[in-house]
Design a protein around this motif. Sequence first.
Motif, mmCIF file in Angstrom:
data_model
loop_
_atom_site.group_PDB
_atom_site.id
_atom_site.type_symbol
_atom_site.label_atom_id
_atom_site.label_comp_id
_atom_site.label_asym_id
_atom_site.label_seq_id
_atom_site.Cartn_x
_atom_site.Cartn_y
_atom_site.Cartn_z
ATOM 1 N N PRO A 1 9.271 12.266 -10.883
ATOM 2 C CA PRO A 1 9.757 10.861 -11.275
ATOM 3 C C PRO A 1 9.859 10.159 -9.856
ATOM 4 O O PRO A 1 10.550 10.725 -9.015
ATOM 5 C CB PRO A 1 11.310 11.016 -12.097
ATOM 6 C CG PRO A 1 10.915 12.621 -12.502
ATOM 7 C CD PRO A 1 10.040 13.199 -11.560
ATOM 8 N N PRO A 2 9.663 8.908 -9.671
ATOM 9 C CA PRO A 2 10.047 8.147 -8.697
ATOM 10 C C PRO A 2 11.486 7.945 -8.450
ATOM 11 O O PRO A 2 12.342 8.051 -9.346
ATOM 12 C CB PRO A 2 9.312 6.712 -9.047
ATOM 13 C CG PRO A 2 9.457 6.804 -10.312
ATOM 14 C CD PRO A 2 9.224 7.919 -10.852
ATOM 15 N N GLU A 3 11.726 7.861 -7.156
ATOM 16 C CA GLU A 3 13.508 7.585 -6.815
ATOM 17 C C GLU A 3 13.910 6.038 -7.310
ATOM 18 O O GLU A 3 14.881 6.159 -7.910
ATOM 19 C CB GLU A 3 13.477 7.692 -5.131
ATOM 20 C CG GLU A 3 14.791 7.184 -4.736
ATOM 21 C CD GLU A 3 14.812 5.886 -4.317
ATOM 22 O OE1 GLU A 3 16.104 5.499 -4.484
ATOM 23 O OE2 GLU A 3 13.888 5.146 -3.858
ATOM 24 N N ALA A 4 13.020 5.194 -7.250
ATOM 25 C CA ALA A 4 13.057 3.838 -7.600
ATOM 26 C C ALA A 4 12.837 3.643 -8.873
ATOM 27 O O ALA A 4 12.198 2.762 -9.194
ATOM 28 C CB ALA A 4 12.736 2.902 -6.451
ATOM 29 N N ASP A 5 13.455 4.232 -9.798
ATOM 30 C CA ASP A 5 13.178 4.266 -11.339
ATOM 31 C C ASP A 5 13.771 3.110 -12.080
ATOM 32 O O ASP A 5 14.335 2.248 -11.215
ATOM 33 C CB ASP A 5 13.686 5.641 -11.956
ATOM 34 C CG ASP A 5 14.885 5.977 -11.836
ATOM 35 O OD1 ASP A 5 15.932 5.075 -11.232
ATOM 36 O OD2 ASP A 5 15.427 7.134 -12.260
ATOM 37 N N GLY A 6 13.938 3.119 -13.372
ATOM 38 C CA GLY A 6 14.315 1.811 -13.928
ATOM 39 C C GLY A 6 15.818 1.987 -13.642
ATOM 40 O O GLY A 6 16.415 0.711 -13.692
ATOM 41 N N ASP A 7 16.477 3.012 -13.667
ATOM 42 C CA ASP A 7 18.148 2.975 -13.478
ATOM 43 C C ASP A 7 18.222 2.345 -12.082
ATOM 44 O O ASP A 7 19.457 1.676 -11.908
ATOM 45 C CB ASP A 7 18.557 4.452 -13.487
ATOM 46 C CG ASP A 7 18.518 5.033 -15.001
ATOM 47 O OD1 ASP A 7 19.065 4.219 -15.799
ATOM 48 O OD2 ASP A 7 18.001 5.910 -15.357
ATOM 49 N N GLY B 1 0.810 -1.192 -0.156
ATOM 50 C CA GLY B 1 -0.044 -0.090 0.103
ATOM 51 C C GLY B 1 0.977 1.238 0.042
ATOM 52 O O GLY B 1 0.358 2.359 -0.811
ATOM 53 N N ALA B 2 2.046 1.406 0.686
ATOM 54 C CA ALA B 2 2.792 2.387 0.697
ATOM 55 C C ALA B 2 3.458 2.702 -0.554
ATOM 56 O O ALA B 2 3.549 3.679 -0.885
ATOM 57 C CB ALA B 2 3.980 2.224 1.819
ATOM 58 N N GLN B 3 4.205 1.586 -0.977
ATOM 59 C CA GLN B 3 4.844 1.824 -2.516
ATOM 60 C C GLN B 3 3.730 2.399 -3.586
ATOM 61 O O GLN B 3 4.049 3.115 -4.281
ATOM 62 C CB GLN B 3 5.514 0.555 -2.943
ATOM 63 C CG GLN B 3 4.636 -0.292 -3.501
ATOM 64 C CD GLN B 3 5.457 -1.498 -3.965
ATOM 65 O OE1 GLN B 3 6.957 -1.482 -4.114
ATOM 66 N NE2 GLN B 3 4.965 -2.711 -4.692
ATOM 67 N N VAL B 4 2.524 1.817 -3.594
ATOM 68 C CA VAL B 4 1.618 2.341 -4.601
ATOM 69 C C VAL B 4 1.179 3.539 -4.509
ATOM 70 O O VAL B 4 0.907 4.255 -5.058
ATOM 71 C CB VAL B 4 0.390 1.277 -4.782
ATOM 72 C CG1 VAL B 4 -0.507 1.404 -3.809
ATOM 73 C CG2 VAL B 4 -0.037 1.501 -6.290
ATOM 74 N N ALA B 5 0.983 3.866 -3.174
ATOM 75 C CA ALA B 5 0.512 5.338 -2.599
ATOM 76 C C ALA B 5 1.810 6.246 -3.070
ATOM 77 O O ALA B 5 1.292 7.474 -3.767
ATOM 78 C CB ALA B 5 0.296 5.181 -1.244
ATOM 79 N N TYR B 6 2.899 6.068 -2.788
ATOM 80 C CA TYR B 6 4.227 6.744 -3.339
ATOM 81 C C TYR B 6 3.979 7.004 -4.903
ATOM 82 O O TYR B 6 3.932 8.071 -5.475
ATOM 83 C CB TYR B 6 5.095 6.313 -2.930
ATOM 84 C CG TYR B 6 6.326 6.865 -3.416
ATOM 85 C CD1 TYR B 6 7.157 7.933 -2.937
ATOM 86 C CD2 TYR B 6 7.433 6.264 -4.513
ATOM 87 C CE1 TYR B 6 8.072 8.612 -3.577
ATOM 88 C CE2 TYR B 6 8.386 7.061 -5.116
ATOM 89 C CZ TYR B 6 8.833 7.996 -4.670
ATOM 90 O OH TYR B 6 9.943 8.574 -5.170
ATOM 91 N N PHE B 7 4.013 5.849 -5.450
ATOM 92 C CA PHE B 7 3.775 5.916 -7.059
ATOM 93 C C PHE B 7 2.818 6.467 -7.856
ATOM 94 O O PHE B 7 2.840 7.437 -8.402
ATOM 95 C CB PHE B 7 3.996 4.526 -7.665
ATOM 96 C CG PHE B 7 4.480 4.405 -9.197
ATOM 97 C CD1 PHE B 7 5.423 5.249 -9.478
ATOM 98 C CD2 PHE B 7 3.571 3.606 -9.945
ATOM 99 C CE1 PHE B 7 5.535 5.224 -10.965
ATOM 100 C CE2 PHE B 7 3.998 3.586 -11.334
ATOM 101 C CZ PHE B 7 4.919 4.265 -11.917
ATOM 102 N N SER B 8 1.716 6.450 -7.042
ATOM 103 C CA SER B 8 0.444 7.293 -7.438
ATOM 104 C C SER B 8 0.672 8.686 -7.329
ATOM 105 O O SER B 8 0.351 9.728 -8.032
ATOM 106 C CB SER B 8 -1.165 6.681 -6.946
ATOM 107 O OG SER B 8 -1.005 5.611 -7.298
#
Length: 357
Positions: free
Chosen positions: A301-307, A286-293
């Motif tokens: 851009p999210p911190e934990a991106d593809g790179d 729930g926390a990670q999807v809340a952050y991504f949303s």
Amino acid sequence: MMINYAVVGAGWISQQAFLPGVVQSGNSRVAAIVTGDRAKAARLADFYDIGSVVGYDGYDALIASPRIDAVYIALPNHMHADYAIRAARAGKHVMVEKPLAVSEDEALAMIVAARSANVFLMTAYRLHHEPGTVAVLEHIRANAIGRPLFFQSVFSFQTSLGNHRLQATAWGGPLQDVGVYCINAARHIFAEEPIEAIATAHRPVDDPRFGEVDASVAATLRFPSGGLAQFVASFAAAAVDNYRVVGTTGDLELDPGFRFETATRLRLRSDGKIAETRFPQIDHFGAQVAYFSDCIRSGTPPEADGDEGLADMRALLAIQRAASTGVPQAISAQPRSRHPTPDMVRLTPVTDRRLVV
């Protein structure tokens, strides 16, 4: 504004963690499930009030629909790149489970597809939004243990015969499945990228689970500052998940440290004093999807991106080569400027409401 997700792959992690977690997020909902088991998905859709269930042959039509804003990909590792690239090209934001892909070329293609389409690609590092994990990094940044020197970790459990993580074709194995957590923790603790990997592995001949993948992998990563990270990842040992960081003036330990079912607990020893902190149990998914949303809604851009996912993959691949050859392997990766910070923590409440079919 609620962000509407399509869940691609309705296996254990989606049922046990992601679907119930989205309900807890407060800013997201699941609008569709993509799976090969329509009967199972129909039960999940009814339980969570999800409006659409499609097979994999209906994926492209689904992601062409304006009803979907983002996709969560929880497929076997070798399928990540295909489904992520198709979603990005359709203009959808993408969250992909770890590891990002099965080769560096695939990971780079995913990153390029997302950038070309001007959508976000996030690697699903749920611990970047967990308070104990971020507290470790804050203590290190505050010089609570001096300069970090050594990282030691064990992440192990007994896996079951038939699990797709035991299949070589899916790039399965304990290194890829749980060793990635150890690598990711060490990279952010040292705030550097590793430059060399040494590794060994064990595959018992009398255990039918390990006909295709190793049972256990032990690795050492060397960092530019002189930091050393050692860990063991195993599918054939008692359930343990913890790590310890030893610095020039103190040490800290997070135990439990990785799993989403338990609250993290931190022990900090410095200046002859020991302080222990038990952090609140949160819903990691729930926390990670809340952050991504939040990132999608704000255009950040999210911190934990593809790179970020690619950086861990480079370490994974080097460790795999080192274990198979017995020769230390060099790792080349660009330094990362972003790391988990307190503003990324989401204290999403846990729930017991889930359906596992």
